[in-house]
Design a protein around this motif. Structure first.
Motif, PDB file in Angstrom:
ATOM      1  N   LEU A   7     153.226  33.329 112.606  1.00 19.09           N
ATOM      2  CA  LEU A   7     153.499  34.759 112.490  1.00 19.09           C
ATOM      3  C   LEU A   7     152.373  35.569 113.122  1.00 19.09           C
ATOM      4  CD1 LEU A   7     155.058  37.236 111.437  1.00 19.09           C
ATOM      5  CD2 LEU A   7     153.865  36.915 109.245  1.00 19.09           C
ATOM      6  N   GLY A   8     151.136  35.185 112.849  1.00 18.20           N
ATOM      7  CA  GLY A   8     149.997  35.887 113.430  1.00 18.20           C
ATOM      8  C   GLY A   8     149.998  35.819 114.946  1.00 18.20           C
ATOM      9  N   GLN A   9     150.320  34.645 115.480  1.00 23.77           N
ATOM     10  CA  GLN A   9     150.388  34.490 116.935  1.00 23.77           C
ATOM     11  C   GLN A   9     151.503  35.347 117.515  1.00 23.77           C
ATOM     12  OE1 GLN A   9     150.804  30.226 117.176  1.00 23.77           O
ATOM     13  NE2 GLN A   9     148.588  29.900 117.240  1.00 23.77           N
ATOM     14  N   TRP A  10     152.641  35.364 116.828  1.00 22.73           N
ATOM     15  CA  TRP A  10     153.770  36.174 117.290  1.00 22.73           C
ATOM     16  C   TRP A  10     153.398  37.653 117.286  1.00 22.73           C
ATOM     17  CZ3 TRP A  10     156.785  40.067 115.258  1.00 22.73           C
ATOM     18  CH2 TRP A  10     157.954  40.374 115.964  1.00 22.73           C
ATOM     19  N   LEU A  11     152.734  38.109 116.216  1.00 22.32           N
ATOM     20  CA  LEU A  11     152.327  39.511 116.133  1.00 22.32           C
ATOM     21  C   LEU A  11     151.387  39.876 117.282  1.00 22.32           C
ATOM     22  CD1 LEU A  11     151.730  39.860 112.299  1.00 22.32           C
ATOM     23  CD2 LEU A  11     153.540  40.955 113.633  1.00 22.32           C
ATOM     24  N   ARG A  12     150.442  38.987 117.560  1.00 26.55           N
ATOM     25  CA  ARG A  12     149.505  39.248 118.651  1.00 26.55           C
ATOM     26  C   ARG A  12     150.227  39.305 119.996  1.00 26.55           C
ATOM     27  NH1 ARG A  12     143.875  36.095 120.107  1.00 26.55           N
ATOM     28  NH2 ARG A  12     143.344  37.474 121.812  1.00 26.55           N
ATOM     29  N   GLN A  13     151.143  38.365 120.217  1.00 24.74           N
ATOM     30  CA  GLN A  13     151.913  38.368 121.468  1.00 24.74           C
ATOM     31  C   GLN A  13     152.691  39.669 121.627  1.00 24.74           C
ATOM     32  OE1 GLN A  13     154.281  34.856 120.973  1.00 24.74           O
ATOM     33  NE2 GLN A  13     152.674  33.475 121.712  1.00 24.74           N
ATOM     34  N   ARG A  35     152.074  42.617 120.199  1.00 18.56           N
ATOM     35  CA  ARG A  35     151.142  43.731 120.390  1.00 18.56           C
ATOM     36  C   ARG A  35     150.638  43.765 121.822  1.00 18.56           C
ATOM     37  NH1 ARG A  35     145.963  43.679 120.591  1.00 18.56           N
ATOM     38  NH2 ARG A  35     145.623  41.684 119.535  1.00 18.56           N
ATOM     39  N   GLU A  36     150.232  42.610 122.321  1.00 15.13           N
ATOM     40  CA  GLU A  36     149.708  42.553 123.686  1.00 15.13           C
ATOM     41  C   GLU A  36     150.795  42.851 124.717  1.00 15.13           C
ATOM     42  OE1 GLU A  36     147.840  38.695 123.805  1.00 15.13           O
ATOM     43  OE2 GLU A  36     145.953  39.502 123.007  1.00 15.13           O
ATOM     44  N   ALA A  37     152.032  42.408 124.457  1.00 11.57           N
ATOM     45  CA  ALA A  37     153.143  42.688 125.370  1.00 11.57           C
ATOM     46  C   ALA A  37     153.412  44.192 125.471  1.00 11.57           C
ATOM     47  CB  ALA A  37     154.406  41.955 124.909  1.00 11.57           C
ATOM     48  N   LYS A  38     153.114  44.908 124.405  1.00  8.44           N
ATOM     49  CA  LYS A  38     153.280  46.363 124.398  1.00  8.44           C
ATOM     50  C   LYS A  38     152.058  47.071 124.974  1.00  8.44           C
ATOM     51  CE  LYS A  38     157.257  46.567 122.193  1.00  8.44           C
ATOM     52  NZ  LYS A  38     158.430  47.274 122.657  1.00  8.44           N
ATOM     53  N   GLY A  39     151.026  46.298 125.317  1.00  8.31           N
ATOM     54  CA  GLY A  39     149.808  46.887 125.866  1.00  8.31           C
ATOM     55  C   GLY A  39     148.969  47.604 124.823  1.00  8.31           C
ATOM     56  N   LEU A  40     149.090  47.171 123.569  1.00  6.54           N
ATOM     57  CA  LEU A  40     148.375  47.816 122.470  1.00  6.54           C
ATOM     58  C   LEU A  40     147.184  46.986 122.022  1.00  6.54           C
ATOM     59  CD1 LEU A  40     151.463  48.789 120.287  1.00  6.54           C
ATOM     60  CD2 LEU A  40     150.048  50.358 121.635  1.00  6.54           C
ATOM     61  N   THR A  41     146.121  47.663 121.664  1.00  7.72           N
ATOM     62  CA  THR A  41     144.990  47.005 121.016  1.00  7.72           C
ATOM     63  C   THR A  41     145.143  47.191 119.511  1.00  7.72           C
ATOM     64  OG1 THR A  41     143.611  48.985 120.982  1.00  7.72           O
ATOM     65  CG2 THR A  41     143.490  47.598 122.980  1.00  7.72           C
ATOM     66  N   MET A  42     144.336  46.473 118.752  1.00  9.54           N
ATOM     67  CA  MET A  42     144.363  46.672 117.300  1.00  9.54           C
ATOM     68  C   MET A  42     143.915  48.090 116.960  1.00  9.54           C
ATOM     69  SD  MET A  42     143.205  43.106 115.573  1.00  9.54           S
ATOM     70  CE  MET A  42     142.349  42.258 116.869  1.00  9.54           C
ATOM     71  N   ARG A  43     143.012  48.627 117.750  1.00  8.42           N
ATOM     72  CA  ARG A  43     142.560  50.012 117.514  1.00  8.42           C
ATOM     73  C   ARG A  43     143.691  51.003 117.815  1.00  8.42           C
ATOM     74  NH1 ARG A  43     137.403  50.149 115.760  1.00  8.42           N
ATOM     75  NH2 ARG A  43     136.106  48.391 116.342  1.00  8.42           N
ATOM     76  N   ALA A  52     163.272  41.016 115.802  1.00 12.87           N
ATOM     77  CA  ALA A  52     162.028  40.361 115.400  1.00 12.87           C
ATOM     78  C   ALA A  52     162.317  39.216 114.435  1.00 12.87           C
ATOM     79  CB  ALA A  52     161.083  41.377 114.759  1.00 12.87           C
ATOM     80  N   ILE A  53     163.192  39.437 113.489  1.00 13.45           N
ATOM     81  CA  ILE A  53     163.524  38.399 112.509  1.00 13.45           C
ATOM     82  C   ILE A  53     164.180  37.214 113.206  1.00 13.45           C
ATOM     83  CG2 ILE A  53     164.997  37.852 110.520  1.00 13.45           C
ATOM     84  CD1 ILE A  53     164.342  40.739 109.525  1.00 13.45           C
ATOM     85  N   THR A  54     165.081  37.484 114.134  1.00 11.52           N
ATOM     86  CA  THR A  54     165.721  36.411 114.896  1.00 11.52           C
ATOM     87  C   THR A  54     164.683  35.580 115.638  1.00 11.52           C
ATOM     88  OG1 THR A  54     167.747  37.703 115.130  1.00 11.52           O
ATOM     89  CG2 THR A  54     167.406  35.907 116.702  1.00 11.52           C
TER      90      THR A  54
END
Length: 87
Positions: free
Chosen positions: A22-28, A30-38, A80-82
């Protein structure tokens, strides 16, 4: 007589394979959207460490948090659930 509070046992989900996935998916996502954690922090009002802990499998999230997170990243929840069911 004291009020009895049921003990909340600490689950063994920390660093479980599903939580890591799940954590890896969330990071992928976020990064695909060009977003940082900040960036997510600015959008959500949550500290950036909130997202880092999820991505590093140190923190889980409940369904309501998941829906909010999808909203902040402009991800369709059902999609996302799928995707997560395939992990």
């Amino acid at each position: 007589m004291r009020d009895h509070k049921p003990s909340r046992s600490k689950s063994n989900l920390a660093n479980s394979p599903k939580r890591v996935a799940l954590g890896q998916w969330l990071r992928q996502q976020r990064e695909a959207k060009g977003l940082t954690m900040r960036d997510l922090s600015a959008i959500s009002g949550k500290p950036h460490s909130y997202f880092g802990k999820m991505e590093q499998a140190q923190r889980g999230l409940d369904v309501l948090e998941f829906i909010e997170l999808c909203k902040w990243m402009e991800i369709v929840v059902s999609s996302a659930i799928t995707q997560l069911q395939k992990l």
